[in-house]
Scaffold this motif. Structure first.
Motif: not given
Length: 671
Positions: A434-435, A440-447, A460-466
């Motif tokens: 998941l990127v 906050v949303a990423l951590d919730a979805a991954t957990e 889980s990977c924090t990342g911005d497509v731009t």
């Protein structure tokens, strides 16, 4: 009493099953005798999680009778006959449960509780050249040594014969049976007695030697970050000869010490120690030198030479200065291969206290490789739950293995459509990466995924497509975790509306950047990985608006049209590399939470379309009904509808489809 003893064997099983010093990869087995019934662990069930109802009730008299039978001299026929006898000894012959092949040796040892494990400290003794003599010296009483024979009926019969002779001489059975190149069998009339005896045995053995302190010799993190994105997908391709494999990098203390040992390479080429080592890691590991000028070519040469001499593709590749690569077809079996080879290293190190390693012969290895029992155990170890998998989207259980063991990177995976796609991919057996820029949303979805499918089920990977650097890092993490990426799903988009003469130029530019440039950046790094591994599939999540634009929606329609043509362009360019790319154009999915579907949006739409409404809920309901009426089926589009389409387009069922746009809009586009 019967139920109490059954609960005690559950607790005893979990006690040892949860400790990697005793059991790895779910190995080992346990039993309890209650009257005329032996309750034994079934094959393919882990001791760490076993339940009372998992134990297979066996008729003890029939088990004993099976040892008295005459069997074929041919090993394959013999084991098939022994298996049939064992299955017939079940208290309920119609039960599908398969009792452990070692059930007869549990019956042979005359104690209520029997536990068979493979502690690496004990196997350091049983797998050493000096094992028999050292065992006699360390444990002169209450212990029986069994020289190595093929597991299964042959081992059970030998233990039965040796125990009978021991009892005739000593008046009782020993509490401990040490099996050469196999492990330990401990019996006791209480569960605590088994624990106390096992502890006493362990305490008499010298502690495992520790690796000498010093530099690891491994490349720096910065050097690895530069090396691995190209190396691991290439290695994955080299190892995926007959079937697609995953690859995991292991730089544990055991591996680092082995690579630093001047005798490490010779040790690994010597062979293997136990049936478990063969089942999960094959007989030998490949050892590759590190060539800083061309490390991929060094791997190619190593694996070509290995396959020439050993005639199989290794599951373990040790590379100087890098670490150990474990590989297999599923995440579970790949992790098992790594864990079992770390155990191999510990056993090898422990044999130094008893005269050095005693490897199994080629004949021993061939028997294990071809043994149906171990083939069954390998299959069970790779299986994942199907119909009972967590199913938030209400998908058909028949789809539960549609994307089995695929690595799927999903941008925008923290919320909305992306989160639903991640849920669908996990249900279908994939490992989602998941990127998302919203941590906050990423951590919730991954957990959520990890809670539902296990701790290793999602990355889980924090990342911005731009932001190109963050997308590069996300692919790097995926490669380091799994060896490559099988599929990519481009999801993020924004939808600034407004009349043409009132366009918000900064908002329009942002839409171009996220909806088009972002997809291109993701495509760039997907292509890098997929070209190296030789396969892959990409999917642009786009909209019906890209094919059938609506008024006052220019930025969204333009970028969605661009995404579709972008997908076509990707497909045209990447097909020669075995990579497919398609588009999925969706209608409105009002069930999903999204920043788009705000109360303000529904009010604006109702006012624009002249829809009368009461409160916000009434407004929402009427606007949704209006939009549903625009499609030919007059139906709502559900997350499950998208999930099935994604599953199909990412799976091999669509292997001949590339450069295609699939519409899931109820027929609105051409209605």
């Amino acid at each position: 009493m019967p139920q109490a003893d059954l609960q005690k064997i559950v607790e005893l099983s979990r006690h040892y099953g949860a400790d990697p010093e005793y059991v790895v990869a779910g190995g080992g087995n346990t039993s309890v005798k209650i009257g005329d019934t032996l309750y034994v662990k079934p094959s393919g069930v882990s001791l760490a999680t076993i339940r009372a109802e998992d134990f297979v009730p066996m008729d003890r008299e029939r088990i004993r009778h099976s040892l008295d039978q005459k069997y074929s001299a041919d090993p394959t026929e013999r084991e098939a006959q022994a298996k049939a006898r064992l299955m017939a000894a079940k208290s309920d012959p119609g039960s599908p449960a398969r009792p452990s092949v070692e059930t007869p040796m549990h019956e042979a040892l005359d104690y209520t509780f029997v536990v068979h494990t493979h502690p690496n400290r004990i196997n350091g003794l049983t797998c050493a050249k000096g094992g028999p003599a050292q065992a006699a010296e360390l444990f002169p009483e209450d212990t029986l040594w069994i020289d190595y024979v093929d597991p299964g009926h042959t081992l059970a019969l030998k233990i039965h014969t040796e125990l009978s002779a021991y009892k005739k001489k000593n008046g009782t059975h020993p509490h401990v049976v040490l099996m050469q190149n196999h492990g330990i069998l401990v019996g006791g009339d209480t569960s605590q007695e088994v624990i106390d005896i096992t502890d006493r045995i362990i305490q008499k053995l010298p502690a495992s030697p520790t690796a000498a302190a010093g530099a690891s010799g491994l490349l720096s993190d910065e050097e690895l970050d530069e090396l691995l994105p190209g190396l691991m997908p290439s290695l994955r391709k080299l190892l995926s000869v007959a079937e697609r494999r995953l690859v995991r990098l292991d730089q544990s203390a055991e591996v680092t010490a082995l690579l630093a040992d001047p005798k490490g390479r010779d040790l690994t080429s010597g062979g293997t120690f136990t049936p478990d080592h063969i089942v999960y890691c094959k007989e030998k590991a490949a050892w590759a030198p590190f060539d800083p000028k061309d490390p991929i070519a060094a791997l190619e040469r190593t694996l070509a030479a290995f396959r020439t001499t050993e005639d199989y593709v290794p599951k373990i590749v040790l590379m100087e200065r890098v670490g150990m690569f474990a590989s297999d077809t599923t995440t579970a079996s790949t992790d098992n291969a790594a864990a079992v080879y770390r155990d191999w290293i510990r056993v090898a190190r422990n044999t130094a206290s008893y005269g050095g390693p005693r490897f199994l012969s080629k004949q021993n290895v061939t028997f294990i490789d071809n043994w149906e029992v171990e083939a069954y155990r390998r299959r069970k170890a790779k299986e994942a739950p199907t119909a009972d998998r967590y199913n938030q989207l209400g998908l058909d259980p028949a789809w539960a293995r549609e994307l089995a063991d695929r690595v799927v990177l999903i941008t925008g995976g923290g919320s909305g459509v992306g989160r639903a796609i991640a849920q669908a991919c996990a249900f279908m057996g994939a490992s989602p990466v998941l990127v998302d820029s919203n941590k906050v949303a990423l951590d919730a979805a991954t957990e959520e995924l990890r809670t539902q499918y296990g701790t290793a089920s999602a990355l889980s990977c924090t990342g911005d497509v731009t932001d190109e650097s963050s997308i590069c890092a996300a692919f790097g993490r995926a490669v380091r975790q799994f060896g490559g990426v099988d599929a990519v799903v481009n999801v993020p988009s924004i939808a600034p509306g407004g009349a043409l003469d009132e366009i918000d130029i900064p908002a329009y530019e942002k839409a171009l950047k996220i909806n088009l440039l972002g997809y291109a950046i993701v495509g760039k790094y997907a292509a890098k990985v997929m070209k190296q591994q030789g396969w892959g599939v990409g999917l642009n999540i786009t909209s019906k608006s890209g094919l059938f634009p609506s008024a006052e929606n220019n930025a969204y329609a333009t970028t969605k049209s661009g995404e579709i043509n972008q997908g076509y362009s990707f497909a045209a360019e990447l097909g020669a590399h075995g990579i497919r790319w398609n588009n999925l154009a969706m209608g409105n999915i009002f069930e999903l939470s999204s920043n788009i579907w705000s109360d303000a949006y529904f009010k604006e739409r109702a006012d624009k379309k002249g829809i009368d409404y009461g409160d916000s809920e009434d407004c929402r309901r009427k606007v949704i009904a209006y939009y549903n009426s625009l499609n030919a089926l007059n139906t709502d589009i559900k997350p499950a509808d998208i999930a099935y389409a994604v599953g199909f387009l990412l799976s091999d069922k669509s292997r001949a489809m590339s450069g295609h746009t699939m519409l899931v809009d109820g027929g609105q586009t051409y209605h």
